[in-house]
Design a protein around this motif. Structure first.
Motif, PDB file in Angstrom:
ATOM      1  N   ALA A   3       0.783  -1.317  -0.285  1.00  0.00           N
ATOM      2  CA  ALA A   3      -0.176  -0.069  -0.065  1.00  0.00           C
ATOM      3  C   ALA A   3       1.139   1.050   0.188  1.00  0.00           C
ATOM      4  CB  ALA A   3      -1.462   0.001   0.975  1.00  0.00           C
ATOM      5  N   GLN A   4       0.294   2.908  -0.465  1.00  0.00           N
ATOM      6  CA  GLN A   4       1.340   4.021  -0.146  1.00  0.00           C
ATOM      7  C   GLN A   4       1.936   4.362   1.356  1.00  0.00           C
ATOM      8  OE1 GLN A   4       1.199   5.776  -2.955  1.00  0.00           O
ATOM      9  NE2 GLN A   4       0.294   4.064  -4.183  1.00  0.00           N
ATOM     10  N   THR A   5       2.908   4.901   1.599  1.00  0.00           N
ATOM     11  CA  THR A   5       2.710   5.515   2.254  1.00  0.00           C
ATOM     12  C   THR A   5       2.230   6.136   3.292  1.00  0.00           C
ATOM     13  OG1 THR A   5       5.489   4.897   1.986  1.00  0.00           O
ATOM     14  CG2 THR A   5       4.880   6.542   3.594  1.00  0.00           C
ATOM     15  N   ILE A   6       1.414   6.251   4.313  1.00  0.00           N
ATOM     16  CA  ILE A   6       0.757   7.211   4.665  1.00  0.00           C
ATOM     17  C   ILE A   6       1.114   8.911   4.481  1.00  0.00           C
ATOM     18  CG2 ILE A   6      -0.145   5.770   6.102  1.00  0.00           C
ATOM     19  CD1 ILE A   6       1.270   6.436   9.019  1.00  0.00           C
ATOM     20  N   ASP A   7       0.890   9.823   4.739  1.00  0.00           N
ATOM     21  CA  ASP A   7       1.158  11.226   4.805  1.00  0.00           C
ATOM     22  C   ASP A   7       1.166  11.408   6.188  1.00  0.00           C
ATOM     23  OD1 ASP A   7      -1.462  11.785   5.993  1.00  0.00           O
ATOM     24  OD2 ASP A   7      -2.242  12.244   4.514  1.00  0.00           O
ATOM     25  N   ASP A   8       2.053  12.561   6.629  1.00  0.00           N
ATOM     26  CA  ASP A   8       2.476  13.003   7.241  1.00  0.00           C
ATOM     27  C   ASP A   8       1.661  13.439   8.837  1.00  0.00           C
ATOM     28  OD1 ASP A   8       5.272  13.532   6.627  1.00  0.00           O
ATOM     29  OD2 ASP A   8       5.148  15.784   5.876  1.00  0.00           O
ATOM     30  N   ASP A   9       0.266  13.619   7.771  1.00  0.00           N
ATOM     31  CA  ASP A   9      -0.672  14.463   9.383  1.00  0.00           C
ATOM     32  C   ASP A   9      -1.140  12.479   9.928  1.00  0.00           C
ATOM     33  OD1 ASP A   9      -0.889  16.330   8.792  1.00  0.00           O
ATOM     34  OD2 ASP A   9      -3.031  16.809   8.031  1.00  0.00           O
ATOM     35  N   ALA A  10      -1.159  11.531   9.687  1.00  0.00           N
ATOM     36  CA  ALA A  10      -1.684   9.945   8.993  1.00  0.00           C
ATOM     37  C   ALA A  10      -0.471   8.845  10.618  1.00  0.00           C
ATOM     38  CB  ALA A  10      -1.788   9.652   8.682  1.00  0.00           C
ATOM     39  N   TRP A  11       0.818  10.221   9.512  1.00  0.00           N
ATOM     40  CA  TRP A  11       2.036   9.617  10.347  1.00  0.00           C
ATOM     41  C   TRP A  11       2.107   9.704  11.900  1.00  0.00           C
ATOM     42  CZ3 TRP A  11       6.311  11.145  12.117  1.00  0.00           C
ATOM     43  CH2 TRP A  11       7.308  10.260  12.484  1.00  0.00           C
ATOM     44  N   LEU A  12       1.800  11.307  12.268  1.00  0.00           N
ATOM     45  CA  LEU A  12       2.338  12.181  13.041  1.00  0.00           C
ATOM     46  C   LEU A  12       1.121  10.957  14.348  1.00  0.00           C
ATOM     47  CD1 LEU A  12       4.177  13.385  15.060  1.00  0.00           C
ATOM     48  CD2 LEU A  12       1.980  15.654  14.273  1.00  0.00           C
ATOM     49  N   ARG A  13       0.252  11.043  13.900  1.00  0.00           N
ATOM     50  CA  ARG A  13      -0.873  10.119  14.846  1.00  0.00           C
ATOM     51  C   ARG A  13      -0.464   8.690  14.974  1.00  0.00           C
ATOM     52  NH1 ARG A  13      -5.822   7.342  15.223  1.00  0.00           N
ATOM     53  NH2 ARG A  13      -7.226   8.439  16.218  1.00  0.00           N
ATOM     54  N   ARG A  14      -0.153   8.181  14.086  1.00  0.00           N
ATOM     55  CA  ARG A  14       0.662   6.208  14.685  1.00  0.00           C
ATOM     56  C   ARG A  14       1.572   6.741  15.654  1.00  0.00           C
ATOM     57  NH1 ARG A  14       1.409   2.639   9.546  1.00  0.00           N
ATOM     58  NH2 ARG A  14      -0.833   3.375   9.233  1.00  0.00           N
ATOM     59  N   ILE A  15       2.508   7.569  15.170  1.00  0.00           N
ATOM     60  CA  ILE A  15       3.779   7.551  15.872  1.00  0.00           C
ATOM     61  C   ILE A  15       3.684   7.972  17.166  1.00  0.00           C
ATOM     62  CG2 ILE A  15       5.122   9.157  15.518  1.00  0.00           C
ATOM     63  CD1 ILE A  15       6.448   6.130  15.490  1.00  0.00           C
ATOM     64  N   MET A  16       2.420   9.146  17.498  1.00  0.00           N
ATOM     65  CA  MET A  16       1.819   9.703  18.858  1.00  0.00           C
ATOM     66  C   MET A  16       1.849   8.292  19.482  1.00  0.00           C
ATOM     67  SD  MET A  16       3.564  12.532  19.477  1.00  0.00           S
ATOM     68  CE  MET A  16       2.742  12.664  20.315  1.00  0.00           C
ATOM     69  N   LEU A  17       0.255   7.400  18.990  1.00  0.00           N
ATOM     70  CA  LEU A  17       0.016   6.971  19.716  1.00  0.00           C
ATOM     71  C   LEU A  17       0.601   5.374  20.320  1.00  0.00           C
ATOM     72  CD1 LEU A  17      -3.311   6.621  17.676  1.00  0.00           C
ATOM     73  CD2 LEU A  17      -3.584   7.209  20.007  1.00  0.00           C
ATOM     74  N   ASP A  18       1.464   5.289  19.213  1.00  0.00           N
ATOM     75  CA  ASP A  18       2.368   4.098  19.462  1.00  0.00           C
ATOM     76  C   ASP A  18       3.625   4.397  20.291  1.00  0.00           C
ATOM     77  OD1 ASP A  18       0.364   2.021  17.781  1.00  0.00           O
ATOM     78  OD2 ASP A  18       2.063   2.151  15.865  1.00  0.00           O
ATOM     79  N   LEU A  19       3.965   5.778  20.356  1.00  0.00           N
ATOM     80  CA  LEU A  19       5.004   6.196  21.662  1.00  0.00           C
ATOM     81  C   LEU A  19       5.118   6.863  22.518  1.00  0.00           C
ATOM     82  CD1 LEU A  19       8.279   6.568  19.122  1.00  0.00           C
ATOM     83  CD2 LEU A  19       7.187   4.441  19.630  1.00  0.00           C
ATOM     84  N   ALA A  20       3.830   7.492  22.090  1.00  0.00           N
ATOM     85  CA  ALA A  20       3.419   8.915  23.114  1.00  0.00           C
ATOM     86  C   ALA A  20       2.204   8.234  23.999  1.00  0.00           C
ATOM     87  CB  ALA A  20       3.473   9.817  23.284  1.00  0.00           C
ATOM     88  N   GLY A  21       1.618   6.919  23.237  1.00  0.00           N
ATOM     89  CA  GLY A  21       0.446   6.557  23.927  1.00  0.00           C
ATOM     90  C   GLY A  21      -0.747   7.567  24.226  1.00  0.00           C
ATOM     91  N   ARG A  22      -1.092   8.373  23.157  1.00  0.00           N
ATOM     92  CA  ARG A  22      -1.559   9.481  23.482  1.00  0.00           C
ATOM     93  C   ARG A  22      -1.524  10.153  21.265  1.00  0.00           C
ATOM     94  NH1 ARG A  22       0.746  14.062  22.405  1.00  0.00           N
ATOM     95  NH2 ARG A  22       2.972  14.299  23.108  1.00  0.00           N
ATOM     96  N   VAL A  23      -3.229  10.575  21.312  1.00  0.00           N
ATOM     97  CA  VAL A  23      -2.816  11.508  19.677  1.00  0.00           C
ATOM     98  C   VAL A  23      -2.183  12.778  20.180  1.00  0.00           C
ATOM     99  CG1 VAL A  23      -5.183  10.475  19.717  1.00  0.00           C
ATOM    100  CG2 VAL A  23      -5.238  12.688  20.606  1.00  0.00           C
ATOM    101  N   PRO A  24      -1.607  13.712  19.353  1.00  0.00           N
ATOM    102  CA  PRO A  24      -0.547  14.730  18.944  1.00  0.00           C
ATOM    103  C   PRO A  24      -1.785  15.909  18.833  1.00  0.00           C
ATOM    104  CG  PRO A  24      -1.383  13.901  16.267  1.00  0.00           C
ATOM    105  CD  PRO A  24      -2.100  12.752  17.661  1.00  0.00           C
ATOM    106  N   THR A  25      -0.422  16.911  20.019  1.00  0.00           N
ATOM    107  CA  THR A  25      -1.637  18.211  20.287  1.00  0.00           C
ATOM    108  C   THR A  25      -1.763  18.581  19.185  1.00  0.00           C
ATOM    109  OG1 THR A  25       0.229  19.222  20.399  1.00  0.00           O
ATOM    110  CG2 THR A  25      -0.935  18.127  22.881  1.00  0.00           C
TER     111      THR A  25
END
Length: 545
Positions: free
Chosen positions: A53-75
């Motif tokens: 599949a395509q690589t996700i865009d920056d917005d989707a990537w930041l949400r994903r990484i914040m949930l996986d590394l910080a345990g929450r959605v981004p501010t």
């Protein structure tokens, strides 16, 4: 459907081929984790004849990484700052920042708690112990040692003993959970007879593992200790009574050295143990020279052939970040259930062990891979590739704490939340957020395979006053309070969606929300609250995607 079946058959053939080649040379040890991940994943896709599949865009990537590394959605500020960055390697920069952040330690603590104890009970002392470990980036083999040997490794810290303490009265639970959660092996079917479907597991393995815990007991003060004697015997299918050896899952057994204690010494030891079991103010019981649990830890850490300790943690970490394990189900690590990518699992386990069981390093490498950044939406003309190929992202339901923290972050006044660079008081603020999330998290179901939102959760969001009071009121510290001061509907709707869903609205969404507000000119705040509630209850918010 026909294409899906064909892909599955191809995958099974690939697994068998990969198992046959498991002894082949792996990629060099100096290759980066992300390079190894993408190399083996790409090789599997090539063999299966599928595309990613395509690589996700920056917005989707930041949400994903914040949930996986910080345990929450981004501010909202974190989202805006990440968007505006023109750094070539800005994703790597954010990952490196996050893995060193207080958020990472809190979230990893929550995930380890979820893996090892949270399904049984909430234990504050245990969670404090885990937080100290994750803040220190304590090695996984060291955490394993401290959890298995709290009376020797952490004699003054009650929290480390919670894993054993909550299971010690049921030795079957202690045996099964240790084998499953630390080694990825469910041996419960080998208790009454040799495993009927898996030749790997015999009664000797089950009772061999049980023997390591037979002497463990809990003192009146809630600490753990071991008796000086106590053996396990079991009855075979043939009706023969058989003594169990101290035997690890690899089949390696150890002999207990002979003890030479006088009757007087034995009586003194027994009295001390009885006092420790019955009296609150008793002295700590004596520690035997021969400790079965110490031997279990030694055998597990020295296991270089099967590497159960490293393979299991790699597999569970992969599953947490990627949606399913390389070996799946996670507690079925045996010859009849090979990994989807055996060489990748072997490489990662070797790398993990050789780099000091460093969880932070392992997580960082996986999330920097192209494999991690694949879209969960399949836009190809063919049937979507099988999940086991990891060619398409797999949506993951938020854990109770991820959901509770994300509800708080997304519905707080975005102007009062920091961006990527955190203020000095952020560790304390994050701890306050954790405490605020406790109540809501206790009401949310822990997700399992095949998760669907429960009736109880749907009713909670539909009928509970808690949702309205905690997340939808219009005070100055809340999102709704911020939104009601915005007169322009397009700006309001944009802020709302970016705060809650971490993305800009589509034109269709702007039109629908504008019409909804226009129909309620005398109830604008109520309309804003209802739109916020609607977004919070969407699958888009409920899942990491």
């Amino acid at each position: 459907m026909r294409g899906r079946i064909a892909a599955t058959v191809t995958l099974v053939c690939l697994r068998l081929t990969a198992v046959a080649a498991a002894g082949d040379d792996l990629l060099p040890a100096d290759v980066s984790i992300e390079t190894a991940v993408d190399h083996y994943r790409d090789a599997g896709m090539t063999e299966a004849g599928v595309e990613a599949a395509q690589t996700i865009d920056d917005d989707a990537w930041l949400r994903r990484i914040m949930l996986d590394l910080a345990g929450r959605v981004p501010t909202l500020r974190e989202l805006e700052e990440f968007r505006s960055s023109d750094a070539v390697d800005k994703r790597a920069a954010v990952v490196d920042q996050l893995v060193q952040s207080p958020d990472f330690a809190f979230h990893l603590r929550n995930e380890l708690d979820l893996q090892l104890l949270a399904k049984i009970r909430e234990d504050g002392e245990w969670r404090s112990y885990l937080l100290a470990a994750t803040r220190e980036n304590r090695a996984w083999d060291r955490i394993f040692r401290e959890v298995m040997l709290p009376e020797r490794e952490k004699p003054d810290e009650k929290g480390a003993g919670a894993f054993l303490r909550e299971r010690v009265k049921e030795i079957d639970d202690l045996t099964n959970d240790t084998a499953s959660l630390f080694f990825g092996v469910n041996i419960s079917c080998a208790k009454c007879h040799d495993h009927p479907l898996v030749a790997d597991w015999l009664q000797d393995h089950y009772f061999g593992m049980t023997s390591f815990f037979k002497r463990t007991y809990r003192t009146k003060q809630g600490m753990l200790a071991e008796r000086f004697e106590g053996d396990v015997k079991f009855t075979t299918v043939a009706g023969e009574e058989k003594p169990a050896a101290f035997m690890f899952l690899t089949g390696t057994a150890i002999e207990e050295p002979p003890r030479e204690l006088s009757d007087e010494e034995k009586e003194k030891i027994q009295q001390a143990i009885q006092q420790a079991e019955k009296e609150d103010n008793a002295d700590p019981p004596p520690l035997p020279e021969f400790s079965p649990r110490t031997e279990l830890v030694r055998l597990a850490v020295e296991d270089a052939e099967q590497n159960f300790l490293a393979r299991n943690m790699v597999n569970r970490t992969w599953a947490r970040l990627m949606g399913r394990g390389l070996v799946h189900p996670l507690d079925q690590m045996h010859s009849e259930n090979p990994a989807s990518h055996p060489e990748l699992l072997n490489w990662l386990a070797r790398d993990f062990a050789s780099h000091g069981y460093d969880l932070r390093r392992l997580i960082r490498g996986i999330v920097l891979s192209e494999t991690y950044a694949r879209d969960t939406r399949w836009t190809g003309e063919s049937e979507p590739p099988a999940d086991e190929l990891f060619a398409v992202g797999i949506p993951r339901p938020l854990t109770p704490r991820q959901l509770a923290l994300s509800l708080t972050i997304s519905t707080s006044n975005p102007e009062q939340l920091p961006g990527l660079e955190k203020p000095e008081d952020w560790p304390q603020r994050r701890e306050n957020l954790e405490n605020q999330a406790n109540g809501m998290a206790s009401l949310i179901e822990i997700p399992e395979d095949g998760f669907q939102v429960s009736v109880e959760e749907a009713l909670l969001f539909s009928n509970s006053q808690r949702i309205e009071n905690d997340y939808l009121h219009d005070g100055g510290d809340k999102l709704v309070g911020n939104l009601k001061a915005i007169e322009d509907d397009r700006e309001l709707i944009g802020t709302l969606l970016e705060a809650v869903l971490s993305r800009p609205p589509t034109e269709e969404e702007i039109a629908a929300c504008t019409d909804y507000l226009a129909a309620r000119p005398d109830r604008r705040v109520a309309g804003i609250q209802q739109l916020t509630w609607a977004l919070l209850t969407t699958p888009e918010f409920r899942f990491n995607h």
